[in-house]
Write a protein that holds these residues in place. Structure first.
Motif, mmCIF file in Angstrom:
data_model
loop_
_atom_site.group_PDB
_atom_site.id
_atom_site.type_symbol
_atom_site.label_atom_id
_atom_site.label_comp_id
_atom_site.label_asym_id
_atom_site.label_seq_id
_atom_site.Cartn_x
_atom_site.Cartn_y
_atom_site.Cartn_z
ATOM 1 N N MET A 196 1.019 -1.215 -0.169
ATOM 2 C CA MET A 196 0.228 -0.068 -0.136
ATOM 3 C C MET A 196 0.813 1.281 -0.143
ATOM 4 O O MET A 196 1.849 1.298 0.915
ATOM 5 C CB MET A 196 -1.012 -0.168 1.221
ATOM 6 N N SER A 197 0.277 2.199 -0.862
ATOM 7 C CA SER A 197 1.131 3.258 -0.779
ATOM 8 C C SER A 197 1.126 4.297 0.345
ATOM 9 O O SER A 197 0.147 4.225 1.080
ATOM 10 C CB SER A 197 0.990 3.945 -2.116
ATOM 11 N N LYS A 198 2.126 5.207 0.471
ATOM 12 C CA LYS A 198 1.998 6.096 1.818
ATOM 13 C C LYS A 198 0.716 6.992 1.441
ATOM 14 O O LYS A 198 0.688 7.410 0.517
ATOM 15 C CB LYS A 198 3.285 6.855 1.619
ATOM 16 N N ILE A 199 0.017 7.184 2.704
ATOM 17 C CA ILE A 199 -1.059 7.980 2.500
ATOM 18 C C ILE A 199 -0.571 9.466 2.687
ATOM 19 O O ILE A 199 0.115 9.692 3.327
ATOM 20 C CB ILE A 199 -2.030 7.707 3.794
ATOM 21 N N THR A 200 -1.095 9.992 1.590
ATOM 22 C CA THR A 200 -0.564 11.636 1.553
ATOM 23 C C THR A 200 -1.624 12.168 0.553
ATOM 24 O O THR A 200 -2.199 11.727 -0.504
ATOM 25 C CB THR A 200 0.645 11.779 1.013
ATOM 26 N N PHE A 201 -1.910 13.404 0.814
ATOM 27 C CA PHE A 201 -3.110 14.244 0.171
ATOM 28 C C PHE A 201 -2.234 14.701 -1.307
ATOM 29 O O PHE A 201 -1.047 14.879 -1.101
ATOM 30 C CB PHE A 201 -3.530 15.312 0.732
ATOM 31 N N SER A 202 -2.992 15.039 -2.246
ATOM 32 C CA SER A 202 -2.470 15.416 -3.588
ATOM 33 C C SER A 202 -1.854 17.136 -2.993
ATOM 34 O O SER A 202 -2.648 17.605 -2.100
ATOM 35 C CB SER A 202 -3.302 15.442 -4.611
ATOM 36 N N GLU A 203 -1.005 17.699 -3.936
ATOM 37 C CA GLU A 203 -0.638 19.092 -3.556
ATOM 38 C C GLU A 203 -1.691 20.104 -3.717
ATOM 39 O O GLU A 203 -1.744 20.883 -2.794
ATOM 40 C CB GLU A 203 0.235 19.394 -4.832
ATOM 41 N N GLU A 204 -2.829 19.722 -4.539
ATOM 42 C CA GLU A 204 -3.966 20.620 -4.591
ATOM 43 C C GLU A 204 -4.694 20.600 -3.237
ATOM 44 O O GLU A 204 -4.996 21.542 -2.883
ATOM 45 C CB GLU A 204 -4.747 20.077 -5.832
ATOM 46 N N THR A 205 -4.808 19.403 -2.748
ATOM 47 C CA THR A 205 -5.915 19.132 -1.508
ATOM 48 C C THR A 205 -4.882 19.684 -0.613
ATOM 49 O O THR A 205 -5.451 20.435 0.282
ATOM 50 C CB THR A 205 -5.877 17.697 -1.284
ATOM 51 N N LEU A 206 -3.532 19.695 -0.435
ATOM 52 C CA LEU A 206 -2.696 20.284 0.624
ATOM 53 C C LEU A 206 -3.003 21.842 0.819
ATOM 54 O O LEU A 206 -2.833 22.404 1.873
ATOM 55 C CB LEU A 206 -1.371 19.739 0.589
ATOM 56 N N LYS A 207 -3.035 22.057 -0.602
ATOM 57 C CA LYS A 207 -3.439 23.764 -0.497
ATOM 58 C C LYS A 207 -4.651 24.223 0.239
ATOM 59 O O LYS A 207 -4.663 25.043 1.098
ATOM 60 C CB LYS A 207 -3.339 24.218 -2.098
ATOM 61 N N THR A 208 -5.691 23.467 -0.212
ATOM 62 C CA THR A 208 -6.955 23.533 0.467
ATOM 63 C C THR A 208 -6.729 23.319 2.163
ATOM 64 O O THR A 208 -7.265 24.301 2.909
ATOM 65 C CB THR A 208 -7.937 22.664 -0.026
ATOM 66 N N VAL A 209 -6.077 22.438 2.305
ATOM 67 C CA VAL A 209 -5.963 22.014 3.887
ATOM 68 C C VAL A 209 -5.014 23.319 4.687
ATOM 69 O O VAL A 209 -5.378 23.454 5.714
ATOM 70 C CB VAL A 209 -4.978 20.801 4.212
ATOM 71 N N ARG A 210 -3.962 23.975 3.822
ATOM 72 C CA ARG A 210 -3.369 24.903 4.559
ATOM 73 C C ARG A 210 -4.228 26.099 4.870
ATOM 74 O O ARG A 210 -4.381 26.724 5.579
ATOM 75 C CB ARG A 210 -2.086 25.326 3.700
ATOM 76 N N GLU A 211 -5.232 26.324 3.614
ATOM 77 C CA GLU A 211 -6.122 27.459 3.849
ATOM 78 C C GLU A 211 -7.118 27.399 4.924
ATOM 79 O O GLU A 211 -7.378 28.313 5.531
ATOM 80 C CB GLU A 211 -6.966 27.700 2.474
ATOM 81 N N ILE A 212 -7.781 26.215 5.191
ATOM 82 C CA ILE A 212 -8.620 25.808 6.127
ATOM 83 C C ILE A 212 -8.026 26.211 7.533
ATOM 84 O O ILE A 212 -8.339 26.706 8.281
ATOM 85 C CB ILE A 212 -9.117 24.550 6.187
ATOM 86 N N ILE A 213 -6.928 25.518 7.797
ATOM 87 C CA ILE A 213 -5.869 25.735 9.014
ATOM 88 C C ILE A 213 -5.634 27.236 9.170
ATOM 89 O O ILE A 213 -5.770 27.673 10.345
ATOM 90 C CB ILE A 213 -4.566 24.874 8.831
ATOM 91 N N ALA A 214 -5.356 27.935 8.128
ATOM 92 C CA ALA A 214 -5.121 29.485 8.589
ATOM 93 C C ALA A 214 -6.312 30.343 8.757
ATOM 94 O O ALA A 214 -6.121 31.425 9.215
ATOM 95 C CB ALA A 214 -4.707 30.036 7.115
#
Lengths: 447, 176
Positions: free
Chosen positions: B1-19
């Motif tokens: 199983m590949s390492k669990i990680t969000f796509s770069e695009e999703t990570l951008k959204t994630v950072r926006e939410i955290i901010a």
């Protein structure tokens, strides 16, 4: 036709868009308060209006606002409770879906009054599609200079965000909502301290229902006195009622408080009467939590006065013969409906939604669900009625938050007014399966 | 199983939410992030996915587990591609929610809580979704399907089959 304040423009095509909303006079309340530069006067206006919390508790909004602590250098927050989850209630969803800018405008105007530079709309997780609508409206408000830094050159900064929940009725309780907004389980906090002193992130916070915040807009535009001129005594203004169940025209109605209950149920302007020419049997007038009343007591008080849609009239007679306006979730049952089965859906609901923090509620809601389920499967005993009565009495008033009371009241009122139906179910289990809508979630194959 | 990680695009959204939240209050982003994770990682939250979210927010895994297990919309076990959630409370019951559940049982052979053998459908009964005036109703992904009839339910099942897509609260008009 009653006067409409919140839904008066609901039928205008495109009212959910910024352009049309603005053209119809939207955001005037923000212009007004920013020009007058007197936040205290806004609070006074809301006090004058007599507006009471529309989420269910009916606490005077202006008073709630005036309790907000204002220590130097500490941020203050406004949080809108859009967790609408009380069974029978769908008015906030309707308002947010069809006229989202009214809520956004109300949030900005109210935040200015409270001196809050950041606010949140906490919306229940199942309303994801409404979240999209609100996000679009908020973006439009930013693009047009109603949100962000130095709004319209006033020096007032404000940021508004929508926070999504994930399916928990308890998060409609304001301190559970704040816990959830902080990223925790929705366990209600012990009060005091009240949110007005220590709310979101320990800062002074006001939590208001969607409809309450929307009502601030007409109050500021037309004045608190004009608002207070509508309604009867301490029930001022208009109220959104979510009507459902066995009626010809279910839906959301904005009524002037004071409308006769009989007119609301039977007039073509509102519910349009009972479906299929059947008779009215019972009504849950203010969401699942409030006492159920038989037809004769919802239409008239025990003293024979026609009941009207106000906080006071619906509560006339106390819990012995009255009920509550609550959230305005108006569930109508016709003569074919079983009050006992409907009660079981409530009991199951509260069992599912209890956060588990307080023993009386955690254990009691489970017992009530199980006992009612047993009775409905034909395994009930007469002593179960007394047992249910005993359990509900041991929950009411013995929990941190009002969910315990909310779970107890429907059971108590059903026994009080429909004991005969309990007895019939218990005495004649053979008849149980003849009742329409029989089926048990766990026994589908037997249905 | 590949390492669990969000796509770069999703990570951008994630950072926006955290901010959105004040310094040190990033845990507020937990519920929105769990929704995103559930949508991206096959419709449920595995322990590995929850640990990944804990990493992003710099909180302990238990802080994620205790929240994920509290809220009804988070699935802690795999679910079928199409999650059918039928409201069963009061007004929906009065207007025939039970018959809808029975009908789905007849069509798909699954009771509430069960998944079809092909992994296509999971049936779940839920409490009041605020659709009382348009009862009975069910929810698939972010979409409300209201004023249900057996025929409407049959059409929905057929559309789900044809679409073959995984339902997600983050996607509107999945069957559109």
């Amino acid at each position: 036709m009653g006067k409409k304040l919140l839904l008066k423009n609901i039928d205008i095509p495109g009212i959910s868009s910024y352009e049309v909303y603005r053209r119809e006079g939207g955001y005037k309340s923000v212009e007004k308060v920013l020009a007058e530069k007197n936040p205290e006067a806004v609070v006074e206006e809301v006090k004058k209006s007599g507006l009471r919390g529309r989420g269910g508790a009916g606490f005077p909004t202006g008073m709630k606002w005036s309790f907000l602590a204002k220590p130097e250098g500490v941020p203050r927050y406004l949080v809108c409770n859009a967790d609408e989850s009380e069974p029978g209630t769908f008015k906030d969803r309707y308002l947010m879906e069809h006229i989202p800018h009214l809520l956004v405008e109300g949030m900005i105007t109210s935040s200015y009054a409270l001196g809050a530079n950041k606010s949140f709309i906490y919306i229940r997780g199942e309303y994801f599609y409404v979240l999209r609508i609100l996000e679009k409206a908020i973006k439009e408000a930013y693009d047009n200079g109603w949100l962000g830094k130095n709004i319209k050159g006033s020096g007032f900064d404000h940021d508004l965000y929508v926070q999504i929940g994930a399916g928990a009725y308890i998060c409609g309780e304001e301190t559970a909502l704040l816990e959830s907004l902080e990223g925790n389980r929705g366990n209600p906090r012990i009060k005091p301290p009240f949110p007005a002193v220590a709310g979101l992130y320990g800062c002074p916070t006001v939590v208001n229902n969607v409809e309450t915040i929307a009502a601030v807009v007409p109050i500021i535009n037309d004045g608190g006195e004009a608002y207070a001129a509508i309604g009867v005594e301490r029930s001022t203004g208009t109220k959104l009622i979510s009507a459902s169940g066995h009626i010809k025209k279910p839906g959301v109605y904005e009524i002037e408080l004071g409308l006769p209950v009989e007119e609301f149920i039977f007039s073509d302007e509102y519910c349009g009467g009972i479906i299929n020419g059947r008779k009215l049997k019972a009504v849950v007038a203010g969401g699942s939590s409030v006492p159920v009343l038989p037809a004769e007591l919802i239409l008239k008080t025990a003293a024979g006065t026609p009941r009207i849609m106000t906080y006071e009239s619906l509560a006339d007679g106390g819990f012995a013969t009255g009920t509550m306006l609550g959230s305005g979730g108006f569930i109508v049952m016709d003569e074919t409906a079983s009050v006992l089965r409907n009660l079981h859906t409530f009991a199951r609901f509260y069992h599912h939604e209890s956060c588990g923090q307080c023993s009386p509620c955690r254990e009691g809601t489970r017992w009530m669900d199980q006992i009612l389920s047993n009775i409905l499967k034909g395994n009930g005993k007469m002593k179960d009625i007394e047992l249910l009565w005993d359990i509900q009495g041991n929950i009411e008033g013995k929990t941190i938050c009002p969910l315990g009371d909310a779970a107890a009241w429907p059971v108590a009122s059903a026994i009080r007014h429909f004991r005969k139906e309990f007895e019939e179910f218990i005495e004649n289990p053979a008849a149980v399966k003849d009742v329409k809508h029989y089926y048990s979630v766990n026994n589908i194959s037997e249905a | 199983m590949s390492k669990i990680t969000f796509s770069e695009e999703t990570l951008k959204t994630v950072r926006e939410i955290i901010a959105r939240y004040p310094e040190g209050k990033q845990k507020s982003a937990l519920i929105p992030l769990l929704h995103i994770a559930q949508s991206e990682f096959d419709g449920w939250l595995s322990p590995e996915v929850m640990d990944y979210i804990a990493d992003i927010l710099h909180i302990k895994p238990i802080e994620v587990y205790e929240v994920a297990s509290f809220y009804t919309m988070f699935n802690l076990k795999p679910v079928g591609k199409c999650l059918i959630e039928v409201c069963q409370t009061s007004s929906c019951w009065l207007m025939g929610a039970n018959e809808i559940v029975e009908h789905i049982y007849k069509r798909l052979g699954i009771k509430p809580g069960e998944t079809t053998a092909d992994g296509m459908f999971t049936l779940k009964t839920v409490e009041c979704l605020g659709s009382c005036g348009t009862a009975p109703m069910l929810m698939i992904g972010a979409d409300y399907h209201e004023n249900l009839t057996f025929e409407k339910v049959d059409n929905l099942i057929e559309k789900c089959r044809q679409s073959g897509k995984r339902s997600s609260y983050l996607v509107d008009n999945m069957l559109g």
